[in-house]
Design an enzyme around this catalytic site. Sequence first.
Site, PDB file in Angstrom:
ATOM      1  N   LYS A 118      44.252  42.755  49.461  1.00 18.85           N
ATOM      2  CA  LYS A 118      44.057  44.197  49.334  1.00 18.85           C
ATOM      3  C   LYS A 118      45.362  44.981  49.359  1.00 18.85           C
ATOM      4  O   LYS A 118      45.446  46.039  48.737  1.00 18.85           O
ATOM      5  CB  LYS A 118      43.141  44.687  50.448  1.00 18.85           C
ATOM      6  CG  LYS A 118      41.710  44.226  50.272  1.00 18.85           C
ATOM      7  CD  LYS A 118      40.928  44.675  51.474  1.00 18.85           C
ATOM      8  CE  LYS A 118      39.466  44.696  51.196  1.00 18.85           C
ATOM      9  NZ  LYS A 118      38.751  45.367  52.275  1.00 18.85           N
ATOM     10  N   ILE A 205      39.242  58.385  55.827  1.00 21.31           N
ATOM     11  CA  ILE A 205      38.675  59.512  55.089  1.00 21.31           C
ATOM     12  C   ILE A 205      37.356  59.872  55.785  1.00 21.31           C
ATOM     13  O   ILE A 205      36.489  59.018  55.945  1.00 21.31           O
ATOM     14  CB  ILE A 205      38.416  59.137  53.611  1.00 21.31           C
ATOM     15  CG1 ILE A 205      39.674  58.541  52.954  1.00 21.31           C
ATOM     16  CG2 ILE A 205      37.896  60.348  52.838  1.00 21.31           C
ATOM     17  CD1 ILE A 205      40.788  59.503  52.700  1.00 21.31           C
ATOM     18  N   GLU A 277      36.680  49.824  43.390  1.00 17.87           N
ATOM     19  CA  GLU A 277      36.022  50.652  44.408  1.00 17.87           C
ATOM     20  C   GLU A 277      36.908  51.826  44.818  1.00 17.87           C
ATOM     21  O   GLU A 277      38.109  51.651  45.061  1.00 17.87           O
ATOM     22  CB  GLU A 277      35.669  49.814  45.643  1.00 17.87           C
ATOM     23  CG  GLU A 277      34.671  48.708  45.341  1.00 17.87           C
ATOM     24  CD  GLU A 277      34.087  48.050  46.594  1.00 17.87           C
ATOM     25  OE1 GLU A 277      32.946  47.577  46.523  1.00 17.87           O
ATOM     26  OE2 GLU A 277      34.778  48.017  47.643  1.00 17.87           O
ATOM     27  N   ARG A 294      34.456  39.909  40.732  1.00 18.09           N
ATOM     28  CA  ARG A 294      33.250  39.092  40.571  1.00 18.09           C
ATOM     29  C   ARG A 294      32.097  39.995  40.151  1.00 18.09           C
ATOM     30  O   ARG A 294      32.249  41.215  40.117  1.00 18.09           O
ATOM     31  CB  ARG A 294      32.900  38.445  41.900  1.00 18.09           C
ATOM     32  CG  ARG A 294      32.753  39.514  42.993  1.00 18.09           C
ATOM     33  CD  ARG A 294      32.255  38.951  44.301  1.00 18.09           C
ATOM     34  NE  ARG A 294      32.575  39.804  45.414  1.00 18.09           N
ATOM     35  CZ  ARG A 294      31.840  40.833  45.844  1.00 18.09           C
ATOM     36  NH1 ARG A 294      30.721  41.158  45.222  1.00 18.09           N
ATOM     37  NH2 ARG A 294      32.214  41.538  46.874  1.00 18.09           N
TER      38      ARG A 294
HETATM   39  P1  ADP Z   1      28.985  43.826  46.999  1.00 20.47           P
HETATM   40  O1  ADP Z   1      29.834  44.994  46.719  1.00 20.47           O
HETATM   41  O2  ADP Z   1      28.808  42.891  45.854  1.00 20.47           O
HETATM   42  O3  ADP Z   1      27.734  44.185  47.685  1.00 20.47           O
HETATM   43  P2  ADP Z   1      29.568  42.662  49.502  1.00 20.47           P
HETATM   44  O4  ADP Z   1      30.786  43.085  50.228  1.00 20.47           O
HETATM   45  O5  ADP Z   1      28.239  43.101  50.001  1.00 20.47           O
HETATM   46  O6  ADP Z   1      29.842  43.052  48.013  1.00 20.47           O
HETATM   47  O7  ADP Z   1      29.602  41.101  49.376  1.00 20.47           O
HETATM   48  C1  ADP Z   1      28.695  40.357  48.599  1.00 20.47           C
HETATM   49  C2  ADP Z   1      28.540  39.027  49.211  1.00 20.47           C
HETATM   50  O8  ADP Z   1      29.774  38.380  49.361  1.00 20.47           O
HETATM   51  C3  ADP Z   1      27.920  39.110  50.589  1.00 20.47           C
HETATM   52  O9  ADP Z   1      27.095  37.998  50.753  1.00 20.47           O
HETATM   53  C4  ADP Z   1      29.156  39.042  51.501  1.00 20.47           C
HETATM   54  O10 ADP Z   1      28.816  38.511  52.744  1.00 20.47           O
HETATM   55  C5  ADP Z   1      30.054  38.133  50.725  1.00 20.47           C
HETATM   56  N1  ADP Z   1      31.495  38.405  50.897  1.00 20.47           N
HETATM   57  C6  ADP Z   1      32.203  39.409  50.376  1.00 20.47           C
HETATM   58  N2  ADP Z   1      33.497  39.290  50.667  1.00 20.47           N
HETATM   59  C7  ADP Z   1      33.649  38.183  51.400  1.00 20.47           C
HETATM   60  C8  ADP Z   1      34.754  37.507  52.015  1.00 20.47           C
HETATM   61  N3  ADP Z   1      36.011  37.940  51.910  1.00 20.47           N
HETATM   62  N4  ADP Z   1      34.498  36.395  52.712  1.00 20.47           N
HETATM   63  C9  ADP Z   1      33.256  35.932  52.814  1.00 20.47           C
HETATM   64  N5  ADP Z   1      32.164  36.507  52.249  1.00 20.47           N
HETATM   65  C10 ADP Z   1      32.349  37.616  51.555  1.00 20.47           C
HETATM   66  P1  ADP Z   2      35.197  45.327  52.029  1.00 23.01           P
HETATM   67  O1  ADP Z   2      36.177  44.403  51.394  1.00 23.01           O
HETATM   68  O2  ADP Z   2      34.723  44.857  53.345  1.00 23.01           O
HETATM   69  O3  ADP Z   2      34.132  45.740  51.076  1.00 23.01           O
HETATM   70  P2  ADP Z   2      36.383  47.987  51.595  1.00 23.01           P
HETATM   71  O4  ADP Z   2      37.835  48.269  51.645  1.00 23.01           O
HETATM   72  O5  ADP Z   2      35.739  47.966  50.257  1.00 23.01           O
HETATM   73  O6  ADP Z   2      36.089  46.637  52.386  1.00 23.01           O
HETATM   74  O7  ADP Z   2      35.628  49.059  52.510  1.00 23.01           O
HETATM   75  C1  ADP Z   2      34.265  48.929  52.828  1.00 23.01           C
HETATM   76  C2  ADP Z   2      33.731  50.247  53.328  1.00 23.01           C
HETATM   77  O8  ADP Z   2      34.460  50.685  54.475  1.00 23.01           O
HETATM   78  C3  ADP Z   2      33.845  51.398  52.342  1.00 23.01           C
HETATM   79  O9  ADP Z   2      32.789  51.436  51.421  1.00 23.01           O
HETATM   80  C4  ADP Z   2      33.837  52.588  53.289  1.00 23.01           C
HETATM   81  O10 ADP Z   2      32.530  52.860  53.745  1.00 23.01           O
HETATM   82  C5  ADP Z   2      34.639  52.084  54.465  1.00 23.01           C
HETATM   83  N1  ADP Z   2      36.080  52.413  54.304  1.00 23.01           N
HETATM   84  C6  ADP Z   2      37.051  51.626  53.801  1.00 23.01           C
HETATM   85  N2  ADP Z   2      38.255  52.252  53.799  1.00 23.01           N
HETATM   86  C7  ADP Z   2      38.051  53.479  54.325  1.00 23.01           C
HETATM   87  C8  ADP Z   2      38.896  54.616  54.605  1.00 23.01           C
HETATM   88  N3  ADP Z   2      40.207  54.589  54.373  1.00 23.01           N
HETATM   89  N4  ADP Z   2      38.310  55.717  55.148  1.00 23.01           N
HETATM   90  C9  ADP Z   2      36.996  55.754  55.412  1.00 23.01           C
HETATM   91  N5  ADP Z   2      36.146  54.721  55.183  1.00 23.01           N
HETATM   92  C10 ADP Z   2      36.661  53.596  54.647  1.00 23.01           C
HETATM   93 MG    MG Z   3      34.394  46.736  49.269  1.00 24.27          MG
END
Ligand code: ADP
Ligand code: ADP
Ligand code: MG
Length: 450
Positions: A118, A205, A277, A294
């Site tokens: 990231k 945020i 995102e 993906r």
């Molecule tokens: P989406 O935006 O597709 O909903 P999610 O964050 O909900 O993404 O992840 C989709 C699937 O992938 C879920 O089953 C989640 O547990 C798994 N997943 C996502 N990122 C990771 C990671 N870095 N390591 C393990 N599992 C992950």
């Molecule tokens: P993941 O890989 O687990 O999906 P993300 O970076 O996409 O992680 O963040 C997942 C969620 O966490 C976002 O959809 C939002 O709800 C919250 N989030 C992430 N970054 C921020 C931020 N800088 N400020 C507020 N909320 C955040």
């Molecule tokens: Mg995310």
Amino acid sequence: MKPFSRILVANRGEIAQRVIRACRELGIESVAVYSEADRHASYLDLADHKVCIGPAPSLNSYLDISKIIAAAEITDVEAIHPGYGFLSENPQFAEICQSCRIQFIGPTVDNIRQLGDKAMARELAMASEVPVVPGSPEIVEDEEEGLRISKEIGFPVLIKAVAGGGGRGMRIAREESTFVAAYQAARTEAANAFKNSDVYIEKLIEKPRHVEIQILADSYGSVIHLGERDCSLQRRHQKLVEESPSPAVDDDLRARMGASAVNLAKASGYRGAGTVEFLLDREGNYYFIEMNTRIQVEHPVTEMVTGIDLVQEQIRIASGVPLRYRQEDIKINGHAMECRINAEDPSRDFAPSPGKIVDFRAPGGMGVRLDSHVYSGYTVPSNYDSLLGKLIVHRDTREEAILTMRRALDEFTIDGVHTTIPFYSEVLQHFHFVKGNLDTGFIEEYLIDA
Ligand code: ADP
Ligand code: ADP
Ligand code: MG
């Protein structure tokens, strides 16, 4: 540019079934793999071949690269579709596929490496003039540096794991005095969950919306976007309801966010389907947070409003076919909404509820799509995540989509395990949801007693 004749699906559950269906429609043979816990899964019968890859624990089956590759070699497939989760964002797996002359249906190894980190993705976004959340320019090496940067950007801040996913590896520090504890907790969680303790810092945020852009890129440099999905309805940073279009995005904002997503994809030489995102703040500013390399769980809402089968397009792109659409061909029709139906008990803090489903009655009718692999008599294993399926509706307007979703939720019967269906019925009745007044804090604020 030979189309594939046989594909292995390296996943389970609803997404395995989704990919098998796409293969069938394209006239491609599919190979399903399954663990011992999934041997009774009905979608296995939809595949042309099936191979057992080991015992229930994911580490010994769906995450075991050697077993997946062995299954692929035995069945002589030309390509592997990884679905989401499991090995879908594992660059080592994509690399091994390549060295075995099996096409990985997804982005390049370099794309996964660069965008899966990231902090690196953030740097690329900055270099491509894509707005990012104010924060650290790169990985934060120690507490002193983290504290200095946090003071510069202003509290509250979010400490995030570079390898994070699934809403894990994040900690909020509301003020200076809690920074060190939050920093250490984020590192420890990241080390345990992702075997990588590196973290970076973003400004928190307040009450943002999560708005993401779906993109498609071919192997020849063409990239288009397919509009946005609003995934603001989350619990513990995990998405529950998704919709397209977003109630907060107009044509102008869609064009700007779409252009940012396309720029980022072009800068990384991206190939395949991907999701960029963003967070959208109260003032209408958007900020890149990460790219998912993906197919996503919530891809069907985009399919419904664009009429484009994203999984089929992934397969076409991987087989070397140029994009069949130009940006001006993409039209957003009507409104789609998805509820993720989980085997969880909302009244017990969403505790997993595995077990035998004694009665399963699917909703139907105009505007209803159900992507689910479960059936009456199916036993939900306790080894995997609790997604039972996705209920998707598509109508002309958001108001109509809500009415259809409420009706479909009422029709939907799953007995034997607890599910999140009643929880969604409550969400779909909520005044602010109906108004489209959503942010990522909605559920904690209105629907869950802390
Ligand atoms: P989406 O935006 O597709 O909903 P999610 O964050 O909900 O993404 O992840 C989709 C699937 O992938 C879920 O089953 C989640 O547990 C798994 N997943 C996502 N990122 C990771 C990671 N870095 N390591 C393990 N599992 C992950
Ligand atoms: P993941 O890989 O687990 O999906 P993300 O970076 O996409 O992680 O963040 C997942 C969620 O966490 C976002 O959809 C939002 O709800 C919250 N989030 C992430 N970054 C921020 C931020 N800088 N400020 C507020 N909320 C955040
Ligand atoms: Mg995310």
